[in-house]
Design a protein around this motif. Structure first.
Motif, short mmCIF file in Angstrom:
data_model
loop_
_atom_site.label_atom_id
_atom_site.label_comp_id
_atom_site.label_asym_id
_atom_site.label_seq_id
_atom_site.Cartn_x
_atom_site.Cartn_y
_atom_site.Cartn_z
N GLU A 1 -9.63 13.03 10.35
CA GLU A 1 -8.83 12.77 11.56
C GLU A 1 -8.51 11.28 11.65
N LYS A 2 -9.49 10.46 11.41
CA LYS A 2 -9.29 9.01 11.45
C LYS A 2 -8.38 8.55 10.31
N ILE A 3 -8.61 9.10 9.12
CA ILE A 3 -7.82 8.70 7.96
C ILE A 3 -6.36 9.11 8.11
N MET A 4 -6.11 10.32 8.59
CA MET A 4 -4.72 10.77 8.78
C MET A 4 -4.02 9.95 9.87
N SER A 5 -4.76 9.55 10.89
CA SER A 5 -4.19 8.72 11.95
C SER A 5 -3.75 7.37 11.39
N ILE A 6 -4.59 6.77 10.55
CA ILE A 6 -4.24 5.49 9.93
C ILE A 6 -3.03 5.66 9.01
N ALA A 7 -3.05 6.73 8.22
CA ALA A 7 -1.95 6.98 7.29
C ALA A 7 -0.63 7.19 8.02
N LYS B 1 0.17 6.12 10.98
CA LYS B 1 0.55 4.84 11.61
C LYS B 1 1.27 3.93 10.64
N HIS B 2 0.84 3.93 9.38
CA HIS B 2 1.39 3.01 8.38
C HIS B 2 2.30 3.71 7.36
N ASN B 3 2.61 4.97 7.61
CA ASN B 3 3.51 5.75 6.74
C ASN B 3 3.00 5.79 5.30
N LEU B 4 1.74 6.17 5.15
CA LEU B 4 1.10 6.24 3.84
C LEU B 4 0.79 7.69 3.47
N LEU B 5 0.71 7.95 2.19
CA LEU B 5 0.29 9.26 1.71
C LEU B 5 -1.23 9.33 1.66
N VAL B 6 -1.76 10.52 1.89
CA VAL B 6 -3.19 10.77 1.74
C VAL B 6 -3.39 11.80 0.65
N ILE B 7 -4.16 11.42 -0.35
CA ILE B 7 -4.46 12.31 -1.48
C ILE B 7 -5.97 12.52 -1.49
N GLU B 8 -6.41 13.71 -1.14
CA GLU B 8 -7.84 14.01 -1.06
C GLU B 8 -8.41 14.26 -2.46
N ASP B 9 -9.40 13.48 -2.83
CA ASP B 9 -10.18 13.79 -4.03
C ASP B 9 -11.28 14.74 -3.56
N ALA B 10 -10.98 16.02 -3.72
CA ALA B 10 -11.88 17.09 -3.26
C ALA B 10 -12.58 17.74 -4.45
N ALA B 11 -12.84 16.95 -5.49
CA ALA B 11 -13.44 17.48 -6.71
C ALA B 11 -14.70 18.28 -6.43
N GLN B 12 -15.50 17.82 -5.46
CA GLN B 12 -16.79 18.45 -5.16
C GLN B 12 -16.75 19.32 -3.90
N THR C 1 0.83 -1.21 0.00
CA THR C 1 0.00 0.00 0.00
C THR C 1 0.86 1.25 0.00
N LYS C 2 0.53 2.19 -0.86
CA LYS C 2 1.29 3.43 -1.01
C LYS C 2 0.48 4.66 -0.60
N ALA C 3 -0.84 4.62 -0.83
CA ALA C 3 -1.63 5.82 -0.58
C ALA C 3 -3.09 5.48 -0.30
N ILE C 4 -3.74 6.41 0.39
CA ILE C 4 -5.19 6.37 0.62
C ILE C 4 -5.78 7.58 -0.09
#
Length: 376
Positions: free
Chosen positions: A136-142, A144-155, A120-123
């Motif tokens: 908050e929950k998503i960033m905590s998981i990321a 913890k596992h050293n993952l990138l978070v890329i927000e699809d904020a299209a809307q 896994t590379k990103a959420i």
């Protein structure tokens, strides 16, 4: 005829587009591009912003910046537009699709951690209808596992998330990277158009190079290098000045546009609430940590038959209501690549969700007519 969508013009678009033409700088990264990018950085706390020709382009830039390689895994909801997935599939990623929440079409945050593997590379959370995922929950998981978070904020323009300590941040400013859309169906438009928000400084320099076709051209024009050349991969991601000029006219009227859309959303909600409760139809849900930017008003029906009946009834009165995404894990392209897990909520929204007309020029009488034909 009441269409599903109608692009709204503030009245300044043509004037600013003429201004862009008159200056002789049309190819992008001129004064209107800079004005728009500064607007987002100063108003929403994004570290660095780059306008793009579409949200799809912004997502593709994010995938390059995330260094997605063949075999890497990316977690995202199945209930989303194909661009969310395509951007990473183009880099060779395998998509691990997550189900949606029971109370909202957004990603089921509690299912994310079980999908994480060594590959896994990103959420990629998608802020459906402009309503925030639990960042908050998503960033905590990321973290913890050293993952990138890329927000699809299209809307999700002008929508926010409130953390448990009371801190409020704009959607798109929380993950490492974020992508926005200014397609004609969005709150703020430029026909096509998008934005990449970069919130992690380690990506800023490379993002600009990728944006400029893999060259350090922007650094050259700032006088930071004495010549520019091909230094990385990239593509023609930046939009023309005419697109940026159109967008600037919209941004100047953001507050007015948002006030009107929220008033429309509220009229729908109050007019349909009692009927929905009696018919076991769900209206849009906004979690306590999220705000509502009135991007969309939708109904979640009991069944596909009920949805079809509502769509056909409105159509007979010249009102256009439409369904939305089809689960990507069941798509002709990806079905054989999916791991076989059942994603029941994603499929439920695919079959039962219907969107009502939502645009600035809808009148109170228009909305009353739509409500009356749904509730009769």
């Amino acid at each position: 005829m009441i269409p599903f969508n109608k692009p709204y013009l503030t009245g300044k678009e043509a004037h600013y587009m003429y201004d862009a033409v008159y200056t002789g700088k049309l190819s992008g990264n001129g004064k209107f591009t800079k004005k728009c990018q500064h607007f987002f950085e100063s108003n929403y706390g994004f570290r660095k912003c780059l306008l793009t020709t579409s949200c799809t382009d912004a997502l593709e830039m994010a995938a390059i910046l995330a260094d997605i390689q063949p075999g890497d895994e990316v977690i995202m909801p199945s209930y989303t537009f194909v661009s969310t997935s395509n951007a990473f599939v183009l880099r060779g990623a395998h998509i691990r699709f997550a189900d949606s929440r029971k109370d909202h079409p957004g990603i089921d945050e509690d299912s994310i951690e079980s999908l994480i593997t060594q590959k896994t590379k990103a959420i990629v959370p998608v802020h459906y209808a402009g309503v925030g995922c639990d960042m908050e929950k998503i960033m905590s998981i990321a973290n913890k596992h050293n993952l990138l978070v890329i927000e699809d904020a299209a809307q999700a323009i002008d929508s926010y998330f409130t953390f448990s300590d009371g801190t409020k941040k704009a959607l798109g400013s929380i993950g490492h990277l974020a992508a926005f859309s200014f397609h004609e169906t969005k709150n703020i438009i430029s026909g096509e158009g998008g934005l990449l928000a970069i919130n992690d400084d380690r990506f800023s320099k490379r993002a600009e190079i990728i944006w400029e076709k893999g060259t350090n051209r922007s650094a050259f024009f700032r006088g930071e290098v004495d010549k520019y050349g091909w230094v990385d991969i990239g593509s023609s991601f930046l939009p023309s000045e005419t697109i940026a000029a159109f967008l600037w006219a919209q941004l100047e009227n953001l507050e007015n546009i948002q006030e009107k859309r929220i008033a429309i959303w509220d009229q729908y909600y109050s007019g349909l609430k009692e009927w929905a409760e009696n018919r076991n139809v769900r209206l849009p849900f906004v979690p306590h940590f999220a705000t509502n930017n009135a991007h969309m008003f939708y109904l979640v029906c009991e069944s596909v038959e009920q949805r079809t009946e509502i769509i056909e009834r409105l159509k007979s009165k010249s009102v256009s209501a439409v369904f939305h995404y089809l689960s990507l894990h069941k798509s002709p392209f990806y079905q054989s690549k999916h791991d076989g897990r059942e994603l029941s909520m994603s499929d439920f929204y695919s079959e039962c969700l219907v969107r009502l007309p939502m645009y600035y020029e809808l009148t109170e009488d228009n909305i009353d007519l739509i409500i009356g034909n749904i509730t009769r």
